[in-house]
Motif scaffolding. Structure first.
Motif, mmCIF file in Angstrom:
data_model
loop_
_atom_site.group_PDB
_atom_site.id
_atom_site.type_symbol
_atom_site.label_atom_id
_atom_site.label_comp_id
_atom_site.label_asym_id
_atom_site.label_seq_id
_atom_site.Cartn_x
_atom_site.Cartn_y
_atom_site.Cartn_z
ATOM 1 N N TYR A 37 0.823 -1.214 0.000
ATOM 2 C CA TYR A 37 0.000 0.000 0.000
ATOM 3 C C TYR A 37 0.859 1.268 0.000
ATOM 4 C CZ TYR A 37 -3.426 -3.490 1.555
ATOM 5 O OH TYR A 37 -4.220 -4.609 1.665
ATOM 6 N N PHE A 73 -7.286 3.617 -7.293
ATOM 7 C CA PHE A 73 -8.213 3.584 -6.154
ATOM 8 C C PHE A 73 -7.745 4.511 -5.038
ATOM 9 C CE2 PHE A 73 -9.079 -0.507 -8.232
ATOM 10 C CZ PHE A 73 -10.470 -0.464 -8.306
ATOM 11 N N LEU A 74 -6.435 4.567 -4.802
ATOM 12 C CA LEU A 74 -5.905 5.497 -3.805
ATOM 13 C C LEU A 74 -6.106 6.944 -4.237
ATOM 14 C CD1 LEU A 74 -2.635 3.613 -2.836
ATOM 15 C CD2 LEU A 74 -4.385 4.341 -1.234
ATOM 16 N N MET A 76 -8.541 8.019 -5.858
ATOM 17 C CA MET A 76 -9.962 8.319 -5.652
ATOM 18 C C MET A 76 -10.360 8.299 -4.180
ATOM 19 S SD MET A 76 -11.863 6.360 -8.830
ATOM 20 C CE MET A 76 -11.040 4.779 -8.627
ATOM 21 N N GLY A 77 -9.408 7.991 -3.290
ATOM 22 C CA GLY A 77 -9.679 8.061 -1.861
ATOM 23 C C GLY A 77 -10.146 6.771 -1.220
ATOM 24 N N PHE A 78 -10.071 5.654 -1.923
ATOM 25 C CA PHE A 78 -10.504 4.371 -1.360
ATOM 26 C C PHE A 78 -9.414 3.783 -0.465
ATOM 27 C CE2 PHE A 78 -13.207 4.643 -5.147
ATOM 28 C CZ PHE A 78 -14.443 4.277 -4.621
ATOM 29 N N SER A 79 -9.845 2.970 0.496
ATOM 30 C CA SER A 79 -8.908 2.263 1.357
ATOM 31 C C SER A 79 -8.273 1.120 0.573
ATOM 32 C CB SER A 79 -9.628 1.697 2.583
ATOM 33 O OG SER A 79 -8.839 0.721 3.224
ATOM 34 N N TRP A 82 -9.425 -2.446 1.853
ATOM 35 C CA TRP A 82 -10.761 -2.921 1.469
ATOM 36 C C TRP A 82 -10.857 -3.172 -0.029
ATOM 37 C CZ3 TRP A 82 -13.920 -4.986 4.772
ATOM 38 C CH2 TRP A 82 -13.784 -4.658 6.118
ATOM 39 N N VAL A 83 -10.106 -2.428 -0.827
ATOM 40 C CA VAL A 83 -10.066 -2.703 -2.264
ATOM 41 C C VAL A 83 -9.433 -4.078 -2.502
ATOM 42 C CG1 VAL A 83 -9.036 -2.024 -4.472
ATOM 43 C CG2 VAL A 83 -10.020 -0.287 -2.968
#
Length: 530
Positions: A37, A73-74, A76-79, A82-83
């Motif tokens: 990550y 995804f990062l 766009m602010g996603f965890s 969880w992705v």
């Protein structure tokens, strides 16, 4: 109609069992996942594939494809956790469906295919690895897709498109984990060795195109790695690939002991399944698993490096059970039907339970554990990107704090990973020369006894603790700040530089956590040297 209703009931029950597994493993995550990550986060910020802020390009991961997938995804602010979990669940269903298609190639009846699908989605070990935040299940899915395409390639009437898709999916599997490249090459090589078509129609043309397609993708990728990172190997290769070692032997041995009935049942099919591709696939995955005898697994939680072998062994063992059931069905009279049913259900129950439900909580940590709290507290320090921390297990602490870090194991620090002759004394001096703000040293007990200090680390960190504490310079430059109890058998001890301009502020931040304590044994430890 009755069979369809029974099938629907089986699938619905299986989904409930899967939800049950996911619910009880929802707080579990592997610390190593946050290495991936952090690389993705740095790419999303436009810094490139680096570990530290404005640092050198570093291949401190072995899942390049997942690193790239997480970037948008990062942004766009996603965890990322969880992705990855969502992708792993999707991969679990796709893998289960793909294995059913492979089973169809080996002539498994439709009713058994439904049981096979249910067996996979109710697998406790698969569900556990879906929640860990790693690439394990996604990689397994790609491998099974590759095997599915392999069964439809290199034949008389098989399409060249299947062969090229097999190569492409094998390349994607290699980007997800390097073992994917080895699996693809092994399948191609064994296909050359085994003549599975009539003598007049050898599959050399399709094999030639397949090998050419693989090399056309593989060599540009290797060239890019060499010019970007300065090496074609990830840092883990320098650390883990140490030749035959007792850790790898024990790791593979325990896995084989665990799945030995599956292996036996897989060999049971050799007489009944007259397809060379069965032998090719079986040999490939046996070699895959045995290769870890020469690889030190470090954090091989729940056999996560060998999990991609499990779908094939489960499939082949179920084929063995079905063939065995057919044989005894021909020899036993009809009144023995109950005994035969009990024998089958016992074997199937073994497959259902064997995959490791007891391994749910081994070597994994709660999502909001002490490492997350330490990282979040350190992130409050001024200018975190200019701070430096030294620790063995990279993951949550560097990810949440945003601090630069030195990896004592070597996975994310090129200078340490690529120096196999690096002694512990030189490693200590290397870390002290960097003038880190904080050292985090793991011990096996809440004291500083010799037994606790010499607790083995992994990678380049083995023996580091004792060498560090023997260094007078370290004792003079760093103050013991306190200890976090991470688990009943592992403690994180923090040492803050006396010359840090924010010493008191950082100490105050760390003491705000309820599980941060001082241990008096360190005073006794210092008196041994003074």
């Amino acid at each position: 109609m009755k069979i369809k209703k029974i099938t629907a009931v089986f699938i619905i029950l299986s989904l409930f069992i899967l939800l049950f597994h996911l619910f009880f493993t929802r707080h579990r995550v592997l610390d190593d996942a946050f290495i991936t990550y952090r690389f993705s986060k740095n790419i999303a910020k436009g810094q490139g594939i680096v570990w530290n802020y404005q640092g050198k390009p570093t291949e401190g991961y072995t899942n390049f494809l997942l690193v790239l997938i997480l970037v948008p995804f990062l942004q766009m602010g996603f965890s990322p956790l969880w992705v990855t979990r969502a992708l792993s669940l999707l991969g679990l269903f796709l893998m289960s469906w793909t294995v059913v298609k492979i089973a169809d190639y080996f002539s498994l009846e439709k009713n058994w295919q439904t049981l096979l699908f249910c067996l996979f989605i109710t697998n406790a070990l698969f569900a556990y690895h879906c929640m860990l935040g790693m690439e394990t299940i996604i990689f397994s899915c790609l491998l099974m897709g590759e095997i599915y395409l392999f069964t439809r390639s290199f034949g008389i009437k098989k399409s060249l498109v299947h062969t090229l898709l097999f190569i492409f999916l094998g390349f994607l599997a290699g980007l997800m984990r390097p073992e994917g490249f080895a699996v693809t090459l092994c399948l191609i090589f064994l296909t050359f060795v085994f003549a599975f078509t009539p003598k007049k129609t050898k599959p050399y043309r399709q094999l030639g195109w397949g090998l050419f397609g693989f090399l056309a993708l593989f060599f540009p990728y290797l060239s890019w790695k060499y010019f970007y990172f300065g090496s074609i190997f990830p840092n883990s290769a320098y650390i883990k690939c140490s030749g035959f070692n007792q850790f790898g032997f024990k790791y593979v041995g325990s896995f084989y002991l665990f799945i030995s009935p599956l292996i036996i049942l897989s060999f049971f099919n050799l007489r009944s399944i007259k397809k060379s591709k069965y032998i090719i696939i079986l040999i490939t995955f046996l070699l895959y698993s045995l290769s870890y005898i020469y690889i030190e697994p470090l954090m091989g939680t729940g056999w996560r490096f060998l999990i991609p072998c499990l779908p094939i062994f489960l499939l082949f063992s179920l084929l063995g059970i079905v063939n065995f059931y057919k044989r005894i069905n021909n020899h036993f009279p009809s009144r023995m039907r109950f005994v035969k049913g009990v024998l089958f259900l016992t074997a199937f129950a073994y497959l259902f339970l064997v995959e490791g439900a007891t391994l749910w909580y081994i070597h994994s940590r709660n999502y909001k554990d002490s490492r997350s709290r330490i990282g979040s507290l350190l992130a409050l320090a001024p200018n975190p990107q200019k701070r430096l921390i030294v620790l063995e297990d990279q993951g949550k602490i560097p990810y949440y704090s945003g601090w630069n870090s030195i990896d004592l194991a070597g996975l994310t620090t090129n200078d340490i990973a690529r120096d196999p002759a690096l002694s512990k004394e030189r490693l200590v001096n290397y870390c002290l020369d960097k003038e880190a703000d904080i050292f985090i040293i793991g011990t096996g007990k809440a004291d500083f006894s010799k037994q606790s200090i010499t607790r083995e680390g992994h990678g380049r960190a083995k023996g580091f603790n004792l060498a560090l504490f023997n260094q007078a310079t370290f004792r003079n430059l760093y103050n013991y700040a306190g200890t976090y109890q991470e688990s009943h058998f592992y403690f994180l001890n923090l040492f803050i530089s006396k010359h840090s301009s924010d010493y008191q502020k950082m100490l105050h931040l760390l003491k705000t956590s309820a599980d941060f304590n001082l241990t008096k044994q360190y005073d006794d430890f210092l008196r041994m040297y003074n």
